[in-house]
Design a protein around this motif. Sequence first.
Motif, PDB file in Angstrom:
ATOM      1  N   ASP A   1       2.030   8.086  29.099  1.00 36.22           N
ATOM      2  CA  ASP A   1       3.284   7.280  27.965  1.00 36.22           C
ATOM      3  C   ASP A   1       2.790   7.640  26.478  1.00 36.22           C
ATOM      4  N   SER A   2       3.599   7.768  25.756  1.00 33.52           N
ATOM      5  CA  SER A   2       3.482   7.948  24.403  1.00 33.52           C
ATOM      6  C   SER A   2       4.659   7.821  23.702  1.00 33.52           C
ATOM      7  N   ASP A   3       4.810   7.390  22.422  1.00 30.60           N
ATOM      8  CA  ASP A   3       6.016   7.301  21.886  1.00 30.60           C
ATOM      9  C   ASP A   3       5.983   8.111  20.190  1.00 30.60           C
TER      10      ASP A   3
ATOM     11  N   GLU B   1       1.509   7.002  16.447  1.00 31.68           N
ATOM     12  CA  GLU B   1       0.834   6.783  15.275  1.00 31.68           C
ATOM     13  C   GLU B   1       0.368   5.426  15.098  1.00 31.68           C
ATOM     14  N   GLY B   2       0.271   4.710  16.330  1.00 28.53           N
ATOM     15  CA  GLY B   2      -0.562   3.296  16.289  1.00 28.53           C
ATOM     16  C   GLY B   2       0.469   2.427  15.939  1.00 28.53           C
ATOM     17  N   ILE B   3       1.684   2.404  16.319  1.00 32.55           N
ATOM     18  CA  ILE B   3       2.801   1.594  15.883  1.00 32.55           C
ATOM     19  C   ILE B   3       3.497   0.994  17.318  1.00 32.55           C
ATOM     20  N   CYS B   4       3.941   1.795  18.098  1.00 32.81           N
ATOM     21  CA  CYS B   4       4.868   1.371  19.334  1.00 32.81           C
ATOM     22  C   CYS B   4       4.225   0.606  20.383  1.00 32.81           C
ATOM     23  N   GLY B   5       2.897   0.782  20.706  1.00 31.58           N
ATOM     24  CA  GLY B   5       2.270   0.229  21.849  1.00 31.58           C
ATOM     25  C   GLY B   5       2.444   1.056  23.034  1.00 31.58           C
TER      26      GLY B   5
END
Length: 249
Positions: free
Chosen positions: A55-57, A60-64
């Motif tokens: 998983d990723s979105d 940059e450390g914002i979405c979790g």
Amino acid sequence: MRLNLKIWRQAAPDAAGRLVDYVAGDVSPDMSFLEMLDVVNEGLVSSGQDAIAFDSDCREGICGMCSLVVNGVPHGPDRGTTVCQLHMRRFKDGDTVTIEPWRARAIPVVKDLVVDRSAFDRIITAGGYVSVNIGGAPDGNTIPIAKETSETAMDSAACIGCGACVAACKNASAHLFMSAKISHLALLPQGQLERRRRVVAMIEQADAEGFGSCSNEGECEAVCPKEIPISNIARMTREYVKAMAARGK
Ligand code: SF4
Ligand code: FES
């Protein structure tokens, strides 16, 4: 750099999983950890193999969304950092790196490194809404909030719901996550009306989802990318005790 990877592969929620060896060659120290996995996946796809699901979105450390356990540590070796912000310069040529998904009964593996965190959504839903007076727009600063209080509330609101706290906890407790949400609203005037109902409903939902209890181990705080303090859990417990006392329980 050339790295030896041991990556958890699991075709489906009920399938047996196992660690599979891969070699990541030509890794730049400037790559992010997820970019390194992208390159590994390009190689797998071009040779007709199934890409590693992760998983990723925002990256940059914002979405979790990112949720990898790297060498046994949720989000990897850097404190206060999501795994999408981890860079390959943190590793050495020839290192062996083990990559696994979050592991907890309440957040099961969907495929490979992807987990289902919808239990967190149901806890938030159980917490419900915040009632607001929808009269005319209030003037700025008509509800004075002490600077220290607003800062503490906003620090709690920094939780991105990633679930690393659950993955790190031997009890698979969601207490740090819940306590961040509860502290955020319990400290502010806007959160007062549903304050007691909220804490009871969220804790009951977490219990129903199968999350464990808290035994003050502190692993959650150590891996939290937003450095949510464990003192929030003490606040949540006080909120819960007061709410139950008000109910006469
Ligand atoms: S408390 Fe920290 S580790 Fe837990 S969900 Fe929130 S940001 Fe992630
Ligand atoms: S991908 Fe958004 S926080 Fe990591």
